[in-house]
Design a protein around this motif. Structure first.
Motif, PDB file in Angstrom:
ATOM      1  N   GLU A   1       0.679  -1.246  -0.192  1.00 43.81           N
ATOM      2  CA  GLU A   1      -0.045  -0.056  -0.061  1.00 43.81           C
ATOM      3  C   GLU A   1       0.872   1.269  -0.095  1.00 43.81           C
ATOM      4  OE1 GLU A   1      -3.381   2.320   2.761  1.00 43.81           O
ATOM      5  OE2 GLU A   1      -2.634   0.368   3.413  1.00 43.81           O
ATOM      6  N   ALA A   2       1.899   1.212   0.807  1.00 44.22           N
ATOM      7  CA  ALA A   2       2.785   2.560   0.913  1.00 44.22           C
ATOM      8  C   ALA A   2       3.410   2.611  -0.542  1.00 44.22           C
ATOM      9  CB  ALA A   2       4.018   2.333   2.056  1.00 44.22           C
ATOM     10  N   ARG A   3       3.786   1.647  -1.223  1.00 45.35           N
ATOM     11  CA  ARG A   3       4.571   1.875  -2.541  1.00 45.35           C
ATOM     12  C   ARG A   3       3.646   2.395  -3.541  1.00 45.35           C
ATOM     13  NH1 ARG A   3       8.179  -3.160  -3.892  1.00 45.35           N
ATOM     14  NH2 ARG A   3       9.838  -1.699  -4.892  1.00 45.35           N
ATOM     15  N   ALA A   4       2.477   1.955  -3.352  1.00 45.31           N
ATOM     16  CA  ALA A   4       1.240   2.204  -4.309  1.00 45.31           C
ATOM     17  C   ALA A   4       1.016   3.962  -4.095  1.00 45.31           C
ATOM     18  CB  ALA A   4      -0.088   1.440  -4.142  1.00 45.31           C
ATOM     19  N   GLU A   5       1.390   4.091  -2.937  1.00 42.59           N
ATOM     20  CA  GLU A   5       1.114   5.573  -2.655  1.00 42.59           C
ATOM     21  C   GLU A   5       2.509   6.571  -2.845  1.00 42.59           C
ATOM     22  OE1 GLU A   5      -1.543   7.414  -1.744  1.00 42.59           O
ATOM     23  OE2 GLU A   5      -2.720   5.488  -1.763  1.00 42.59           O
ATOM     24  N   GLY A   6       3.467   5.947  -3.557  1.00 50.76           N
ATOM     25  CA  GLY A   6       4.540   6.638  -3.953  1.00 50.76           C
ATOM     26  C   GLY A   6       5.779   6.547  -3.036  1.00 50.76           C
ATOM     27  N   LEU A   7       5.691   5.792  -1.851  1.00 53.10           N
ATOM     28  CA  LEU A   7       6.829   5.918  -1.009  1.00 53.10           C
ATOM     29  C   LEU A   7       7.860   4.633  -1.490  1.00 53.10           C
ATOM     30  CD1 LEU A   7       4.227   6.641   1.101  1.00 53.10           C
ATOM     31  CD2 LEU A   7       5.880   5.973   2.885  1.00 53.10           C
ATOM     32  N   LYS A   8       9.121   5.240  -1.164  1.00 51.69           N
ATOM     33  CA  LYS A   8      10.301   4.189  -1.330  1.00 51.69           C
ATOM     34  C   LYS A   8      10.424   3.380  -0.124  1.00 51.69           C
ATOM     35  CE  LYS A   8      11.534   5.351  -5.440  1.00 51.69           C
ATOM     36  NZ  LYS A   8      11.504   4.443  -6.753  1.00 51.69           N
ATOM     37  N   ILE A   9      10.860   2.289  -0.060  1.00 49.40           N
ATOM     38  CA  ILE A   9      10.800   1.032   1.237  1.00 49.40           C
ATOM     39  C   ILE A   9      12.387   0.868   1.226  1.00 49.40           C
ATOM     40  CG2 ILE A   9      10.164  -0.870   2.280  1.00 49.40           C
ATOM     41  CD1 ILE A   9       7.959   1.067   1.739  1.00 49.40           C
ATOM     42  N   THR A  10      13.091   1.019   2.411  1.00 47.66           N
ATOM     43  CA  THR A  10      14.357   0.379   2.508  1.00 47.66           C
ATOM     44  C   THR A  10      14.344  -0.158   3.719  1.00 47.66           C
ATOM     45  OG1 THR A  10      14.794   2.453   4.047  1.00 47.66           O
ATOM     46  CG2 THR A  10      15.266   2.751   1.640  1.00 47.66           C
ATOM     47  N   THR A  11      15.320  -1.109   3.927  1.00 39.84           N
ATOM     48  CA  THR A  11      15.629  -1.714   5.212  1.00 39.84           C
ATOM     49  C   THR A  11      17.060  -1.425   5.720  1.00 39.84           C
ATOM     50  OG1 THR A  11      16.792  -3.620   4.306  1.00 39.84           O
ATOM     51  CG2 THR A  11      14.487  -3.935   4.697  1.00 39.84           C
ATOM     52  N   THR A  12      17.230  -1.300   7.124  1.00 35.53           N
ATOM     53  CA  THR A  12      18.490  -0.961   7.653  1.00 35.53           C
ATOM     54  C   THR A  12      18.908  -2.030   8.582  1.00 35.53           C
ATOM     55  OG1 THR A  12      18.364   1.589   7.499  1.00 35.53           O
ATOM     56  CG2 THR A  12      19.707   0.792   9.024  1.00 35.53           C
ATOM     57  N   HIS A  13      20.157  -2.490   8.504  1.00 41.30           N
ATOM     58  CA  HIS A  13      20.685  -3.348   9.429  1.00 41.30           C
ATOM     59  C   HIS A  13      19.718  -4.637   9.676  1.00 41.30           C
ATOM     60  CE1 HIS A  13      23.423  -4.658  12.582  1.00 41.30           C
ATOM     61  NE2 HIS A  13      24.255  -3.576  12.107  1.00 41.30           N
ATOM     62  N   PHE A  14      19.385  -5.256   8.441  1.00 45.57           N
ATOM     63  CA  PHE A  14      18.605  -6.393   8.563  1.00 45.57           C
ATOM     64  C   PHE A  14      19.170  -7.617   7.713  1.00 45.57           C
ATOM     65  CE2 PHE A  14      14.908  -8.877   6.829  1.00 45.57           C
ATOM     66  CZ  PHE A  14      14.736  -9.636   8.104  1.00 45.57           C
ATOM     67  N   TYR A  15      19.363  -7.518   6.251  1.00 43.08           N
ATOM     68  CA  TYR A  15      19.853  -8.413   5.581  1.00 43.08           C
ATOM     69  C   TYR A  15      21.464  -8.606   5.609  1.00 43.08           C
ATOM     70  CZ  TYR A  15      15.392  -8.554   3.156  1.00 43.08           C
ATOM     71  OH  TYR A  15      14.029  -8.621   2.834  1.00 43.08           O
ATOM     72  N   ASP A  16      21.742 -10.005   5.379  1.00 41.41           N
ATOM     73  CA  ASP A  16      23.211 -10.145   5.319  1.00 41.41           C
ATOM     74  C   ASP A  16      23.522  -9.943   3.857  1.00 41.41           C
ATOM     75  OD1 ASP A  16      25.811 -11.465   6.050  1.00 41.41           O
ATOM     76  OD2 ASP A  16      25.078 -12.779   4.116  1.00 41.41           O
ATOM     77  N   VAL A  17      24.856  -9.476   3.519  1.00 38.66           N
ATOM     78  CA  VAL A  17      25.356  -9.190   2.030  1.00 38.66           C
ATOM     79  C   VAL A  17      25.119 -10.274   1.110  1.00 38.66           C
ATOM     80  CG1 VAL A  17      27.050  -7.437   3.087  1.00 38.66           C
ATOM     81  CG2 VAL A  17      27.636  -9.822   2.727  1.00 38.66           C
ATOM     82  N   THR A  18      24.747 -11.619   1.629  1.00 38.64           N
ATOM     83  CA  THR A  18      24.545 -12.624   0.531  1.00 38.64           C
ATOM     84  C   THR A  18      23.121 -12.808   0.405  1.00 38.64           C
ATOM     85  OG1 THR A  18      24.549 -14.325   2.438  1.00 38.64           O
ATOM     86  CG2 THR A  18      26.557 -13.885   1.563  1.00 38.64           C
ATOM     87  N   GLN A  19      22.247 -12.052   0.934  1.00 39.39           N
ATOM     88  CA  GLN A  19      20.753 -12.364   0.971  1.00 39.39           C
ATOM     89  C   GLN A  19      20.026 -11.390  -0.105  1.00 39.39           C
ATOM     90  OE1 GLN A  19      20.072 -12.156   5.162  1.00 39.39           O
ATOM     91  NE2 GLN A  19      19.155 -14.133   4.995  1.00 39.39           N
ATOM     92  N   GLU A  20      19.055 -12.055  -0.704  1.00 34.67           N
ATOM     93  CA  GLU A  20      18.241 -11.090  -1.536  1.00 34.67           C
ATOM     94  C   GLU A  20      17.212 -10.417  -0.981  1.00 34.67           C
ATOM     95  OE1 GLU A  20      18.729 -10.626  -4.977  1.00 34.67           O
ATOM     96  OE2 GLU A  20      20.568 -11.834  -5.123  1.00 34.67           O
ATOM     97  N   GLN A  21      16.753  -9.057  -1.166  1.00 32.65           N
ATOM     98  CA  GLN A  21      15.963  -8.550  -0.466  1.00 32.65           C
ATOM     99  C   GLN A  21      14.496  -8.938  -0.798  1.00 32.65           C
ATOM    100  OE1 GLN A  21      16.973  -4.612  -1.488  1.00 32.65           O
ATOM    101  NE2 GLN A  21      15.701  -4.258  -3.073  1.00 32.65           N
ATOM    102  N   HIS A  22      13.569  -8.399  -0.047  1.00 34.23           N
ATOM    103  CA  HIS A  22      12.188  -8.920  -0.534  1.00 34.23           C
ATOM    104  C   HIS A  22      11.822  -7.845  -1.641  1.00 34.23           C
ATOM    105  CE1 HIS A  22       7.829  -9.109   0.259  1.00 34.23           C
ATOM    106  NE2 HIS A  22       7.900 -10.493   0.382  1.00 34.23           N
ATOM    107  N   ALA A  23      10.566  -8.515  -2.271  1.00 37.01           N
ATOM    108  CA  ALA A  23      10.129  -7.707  -3.374  1.00 37.01           C
ATOM    109  C   ALA A  23       9.586  -6.406  -3.108  1.00 37.01           C
ATOM    110  CB  ALA A  23       9.391  -8.576  -4.278  1.00 37.01           C
ATOM    111  N   SER A  24       9.123  -6.403  -1.865  1.00 38.27           N
ATOM    112  CA  SER A  24       8.496  -4.857  -1.234  1.00 38.27           C
ATOM    113  C   SER A  24       9.604  -3.976  -1.101  1.00 38.27           C
ATOM    114  CB  SER A  24       7.811  -5.570  -0.182  1.00 38.27           C
ATOM    115  OG  SER A  24       8.493  -5.603   1.080  1.00 38.27           O
ATOM    116  N   VAL A  25      10.684  -4.244  -1.157  1.00 38.96           N
ATOM    117  CA  VAL A  25      12.022  -3.296  -0.750  1.00 38.96           C
ATOM    118  C   VAL A  25      12.643  -2.878  -1.865  1.00 38.96           C
ATOM    119  CG1 VAL A  25      14.070  -3.105   0.346  1.00 38.96           C
ATOM    120  CG2 VAL A  25      12.268  -4.512   1.486  1.00 38.96           C
ATOM    121  N   ASP A  26      13.040  -1.576  -1.891  1.00 39.99           N
ATOM    122  CA  ASP A  26      13.671  -0.769  -3.020  1.00 39.99           C
ATOM    123  C   ASP A  26      15.187  -0.913  -2.660  1.00 39.99           C
ATOM    124  OD1 ASP A  26      11.451   0.253  -4.780  1.00 39.99           O
ATOM    125  OD2 ASP A  26      10.852   1.059  -2.665  1.00 39.99           O
TER     126      ASP A  26
END
Length: 366
Positions: free
Chosen positions: A135-160
Motif C-alpha cells: 500500500e505504501a509503495r502504491a502511494e509513492g513511498l520508497k521502502i528501505t531496510t536498515t541493518h537486517f539482510y546479510d550481504v549474501t541475501q536477496e531483499q524482499h520484493a517489497s523493498v527498494d
C-alpha cells in the motif's frame, strides 16, 4: 610412449597437489583475518560523492525499528537522526514496543503524512508487513531496510534499497579467532537463532570457515529462538559441554546471548577453560570482555552504521546505485584494546571518528 606420458602427467599433478598443500597455511590465513579487524577503522567511501543537501531538500524519512525497547535500536536511531540533521531533512523514528499493530500504525502514518521513504530497521522483517508495504509503495513511498539482510541475501520484493550488513564477514572472523586461539584445534559450539533471517548465513559462514581452516575439527550448532534465549541457552550450553567436555569455544552469534552462556560455563566447571567470542559490541558485553568473562567481542560502531544507513537512503532518493553493504567496519575488542571502548563501555567509543569527516565530504557538506 603413451604410458610414459601418462605417468609423467600423474607425477606432475601429484607434485602440484603436494606443492599447493605445502603452501597452504591455515594458521596464517586465520591470523590474517584477525589482523585485518584489529586495525583502527578507516573510512572507505561506499560510492561517489553527491550534493546531499540539495537533493534531500524537503524530503521526509520515517523509520520503524523492530522495537525501541532494545538499546541497539535506540542508539542506531539516534545516529540516523543525527546524520539526517546534518544534511537537513526530516527524520522520524516510529516508537514501538515490539507489537505488530504498532508497526502497522507506523506505515499508516508514513502514508498519511506523505513521507518519501519508509525504512524498516533493526531486525524488523519486511515480509511481516507485506500488504502494508504494498500500500505504501502504491502511494509513492520508497521502502528501505536498515541493518537486517546479510550481504549474501536477496531483499524482499517489497523493498527498494537495503542497508545490508556483513554478518558473513563477522562469521569468518569468529571462526578464525576460535581456530587461532586454540592453536588450530577448535572444538566449537555455535549458538544461533534461525528465526532471525540473517542468522542463517551468519551461522553458515562460521561453519564453512571452520571447515576450510580445519576439516577434521569438531563443531556443533545450538539453535535457540530469540524469545527463548533466557530459558534455553543456559541449559542447552550446559548439556553440550557435559556431553562433550572437549568443547573449548562457544560462539554465540549475538553477544547479548553471552549473559546466558557464562552461567552455563560456571555451573559445568568450564569457566576459564572454555572461551566465548561473539559479535555486536553491546556495551554490557564489552564490559564482560574487560572483566575476563568474554574472550573477544566483534564491535560495530552504531554511530558509523547510522550514517552509513542514511547515506544509502539518500543515494536512493538522489538516483544513485545502492551500496552493496553498509561500510561500517568490524573491530576486534579483546584484552589488548578493551579500555578504548570506555569504562563502562559505550556503543561508539574505541572506533575513532573517521566516518564523520568521511561522510561529510562524501555528501559535500564541507
Amino acid at each position: 610412449m603413451r604410458k610414459l606420458l601418462l605417468t609423467s602427467l600423474m607425477t606432475l599433478a601429484a607434485t602440484a597437489a603436494f606443492s599447493a598443500a605445502a603452501q597452504a597455511d591455515p594458521m596464517a590465513d586465520a591470523n590474517a583475518i584477525i589482523a585485518e579487524h584489529e586495525k583502527m577503522p578507516v573510512f572507505d567511501p561506499p560510492g561517489e560523492a553527491f550534493d546531499a543537501k540539495a537533493c534531500m531538500a524537503g524530503k521526509k524519512v520515517l523509520s520503524i525499528p523492530i522495537s525501541m525497547t532494545i538499546p541497539f535500536n535506540v542508539e542506531l536511531q539516534k545516529a540516523m537522526a543525527k546524520a539526517a540533521a546534518e544534511v537537513g531533512f526530516t527524520y522520524t523514528t516510529w516508537d514501538n514496543q515490539l507489537k505488530s499493530d504498532q508497526w502497522i500504525q507506523g506505515v499508516s502514518q508514513a502514508i498519511s503524512q506523505k513521507y518519501d521513504v519508509l525504512d524498516i530497521a533493526g531486525g524488523l522483517n519486511p515480509e511481516w508487513l507485506g500488504p502494508q508495504l504494498a500500500e505504501a509503495r502504491a502511494e509513492g513511498l520508497k521502502i528501505t531496510t536498515t541493518h537486517f539482510y546479510d550481504v549474501t541475501q536477496e531483499q524482499h520484493a517489497s523493498v527498494d534499497y537495503s542497508g545490508a550488513v556483513d554478518y558473513t564477514g563477522a562469521g569468518k572472523l569468529l571462526a578464525a579467532w576460535a581456530f587461532a586461539k586454540t592453536e588450530g584445534k577448535p572444538n566449537v559450539l555455535i549458538v544461533g537463532s534461525s528465526d532471525v533471517l540473517p542468522s542463517i548465513p551468519f551461522v553458515k559462514s562460521i561453519q564453512d570457515q571452520l571447515t576450510a581452516l580445519c576439516p577434521e575439527c569438531t563443531q556443533k550448532h545450538l539453535d535457540v529462538p530469540v524469545s527463548e534465549w533466557a530459558t534455553k541457552i543456559q541449559p542447552g550450553v550446559q548439556s553440550a559441554i557435559l556431553a562433550d567436555p572437549g568443547i573449548n569455544f562457544v560462539l554465540p552469534i549475538y553477544d547479548s546471548m553471552s549473559q546466558f552462556v557464562v552461567p552455563a560455563l560456571r555451573i559445568t566447571g568450564a569457566e576459564g577453560t572454555v572461551k566465548i567470542a561473539s559479535y555486536n559490541g553491546t556495551p554490557f558485553v564489552l564490559d564482560m570482555v574487560r572483566e575476563g568473562q568474554v574472550h573477544m567481542d566483534i564491535g560495530e560502531s552504531l554511530g558509523w552504521s547510522g550514517y552509513a544507513a542514511v547515506d544509502n537512503m539518500m543515494r536512493m532518493l538522489c538516483g544513485l546505485p545502492s551500496v552493496k553493504k553498509l561500510n561500517s567496519p568490524l573491530l576486534v575488542f579483546d584484552e589488548k584494546n578493551i579500555e578504548t571502548a570506555g569504562v563502562p563501555a559505550t556503543f561508539d567509543d574505541g572506533y575513532g571518528d573517521a566516518h564523520l569527516e568521511g561522510f561529510r565530504k562524501l555528501w559535500k557538506l564541507q
